[in-house]
Design a protein around this motif. Structure first.
Motif, PDB file in Angstrom:
ATOM      1  N   SER A   2       0.830  -1.194   0.000  1.00 40.74           N
ATOM      2  CA  SER A   2       0.000   0.000   0.000  1.00 40.74           C
ATOM      3  C   SER A   2       0.869   1.251   0.000  1.00 40.74           C
ATOM      4  N   GLU A   3       0.245   2.365  -0.288  1.00 41.64           N
ATOM      5  CA  GLU A   3       0.994   3.627  -0.341  1.00 41.64           C
ATOM      6  C   GLU A   3       1.593   3.977   1.017  1.00 41.64           C
ATOM      7  N   SER A   4       0.845   3.723   2.086  1.00 39.77           N
ATOM      8  CA  SER A   4       1.368   4.031   3.417  1.00 39.77           C
ATOM      9  C   SER A   4       2.538   3.118   3.776  1.00 39.77           C
ATOM     10  N   ASP A   5       2.478   1.830   3.356  1.00 36.60           N
ATOM     11  CA  ASP A   5       3.600   0.917   3.584  1.00 36.60           C
ATOM     12  C   ASP A   5       4.825   1.366   2.797  1.00 36.60           C
ATOM     13  N   GLU A   7       5.519   4.451   1.866  1.00 39.29           N
ATOM     14  CA  GLU A   7       6.051   5.657   2.517  1.00 39.29           C
ATOM     15  C   GLU A   7       6.855   5.287   3.756  1.00 39.29           C
ATOM     16  N   GLU A   8       6.359   4.321   4.529  1.00 42.60           N
ATOM     17  CA  GLU A   8       7.068   3.895   5.732  1.00 42.60           C
ATOM     18  C   GLU A   8       8.413   3.257   5.362  1.00 42.60           C
ATOM     19  N   THR A   9       8.432   2.467   4.300  1.00 41.14           N
ATOM     20  CA  THR A   9       9.670   1.846   3.839  1.00 41.14           C
ATOM     21  C   THR A   9      10.674   2.904   3.404  1.00 41.14           C
ATOM     22  N   VAL A  10      10.220   3.885   2.647  1.00 35.12           N
ATOM     23  CA  VAL A  10      11.100   4.971   2.193  1.00 35.12           C
ATOM     24  C   VAL A  10      11.638   5.738   3.398  1.00 35.12           C
ATOM     25  N   GLU A  11      10.785   6.024   4.377  1.00 39.22           N
ATOM     26  CA  GLU A  11      11.228   6.732   5.580  1.00 39.22           C
ATOM     27  C   GLU A  11      12.244   5.907   6.360  1.00 39.22           C
ATOM     28  N   ASN A  12      12.025   4.589   6.466  1.00 39.44           N
ATOM     29  CA  ASN A  12      12.968   3.723   7.178  1.00 39.44           C
ATOM     30  C   ASN A  12      14.329   3.691   6.487  1.00 39.44           C
ATOM     31  N   VAL A  13      14.326   3.581   5.169  1.00 37.03           N
ATOM     32  CA  VAL A  13      15.588   3.560   4.423  1.00 37.03           C
ATOM     33  C   VAL A  13      16.304   4.900   4.562  1.00 37.03           C
ATOM     34  N   ALA A  14      15.574   5.988   4.441  1.00 41.11           N
ATOM     35  CA  ALA A  14      16.184   7.322   4.576  1.00 41.11           C
ATOM     36  C   ALA A  14      16.775   7.502   5.971  1.00 41.11           C
ATOM     37  N   SER A  15      16.055   7.072   6.983  1.00 41.41           N
ATOM     38  CA  SER A  15      16.531   7.171   8.359  1.00 41.41           C
ATOM     39  C   SER A  15      17.774   6.302   8.570  1.00 41.41           C
ATOM     40  N   THR A  16      17.770   5.125   7.980  1.00 41.81           N
ATOM     41  CA  THR A  16      18.916   4.218   8.086  1.00 41.81           C
ATOM     42  C   THR A  16      20.138   4.824   7.423  1.00 41.81           C
TER      43      THR A  16
END
Length: 123
Positions: A2-5, A7-16
């Motif tokens: 889903s779009e929210s999943d 977005e969460e994946t992109v945020e996790n990778v960016a944070s990492t």
């Protein structure tokens, strides 16, 4: 996904990536022939990793061996470069192996290792 999943994946990778930059494990490639922004492993982390890789030419096709080497290099880097106490580093490693996917800590470390693996593949 889903779009929210997504977005969460992109945020996790960016944070990492941000965490790995702050720890000094990766850096932006500042060579003049780079057309786009790219991150690479730092010399210190690469040195630690090279000591763990028996033969990089043999290991290049063995994803599990590379992931394991990256995981141990990450823990060694925490101890040697970031001066995390040895007992804490050992406890961290033991808990990650004991609890695998059932802890947030294990998930975070796996994210770090996967981002490092992708960076290593790109270089």
């Amino acid at each position: 996904m889903s779009e929210s999943d997504h977005e969460e994946t992109v945020e996790n990778v960016a944070s990492t990536i941000e965490d790995l930059l702050r720890m000094g494990i990766i850096k932006f490639d500042d060579s003049s022939d780079v057309e786009r922004e790219k991150v690479i492993l730092t010399a210190k982390f690469s040195f630690i990793l090279s000591k763990l890789m028996i033969d990089p030419n043999v290991m290049k096709d063995d994803q599990q061996a590379i992931l394991k080497a990256l995981y141990f290099a990450f823990l060694i880097y925490l101890y040697e470069e970031l001066k995390l106490p040895q007992r804490l580093t050992m406890a961290l490693g033991n808990d990650i192996e004991k609890f695998q996917d059932s802890s947030e800590l294990s998930k975070s470390i796996r994210r770090y290792v996967m981002v490092l693996y992708n960076i290593l593949r790109e270089t």
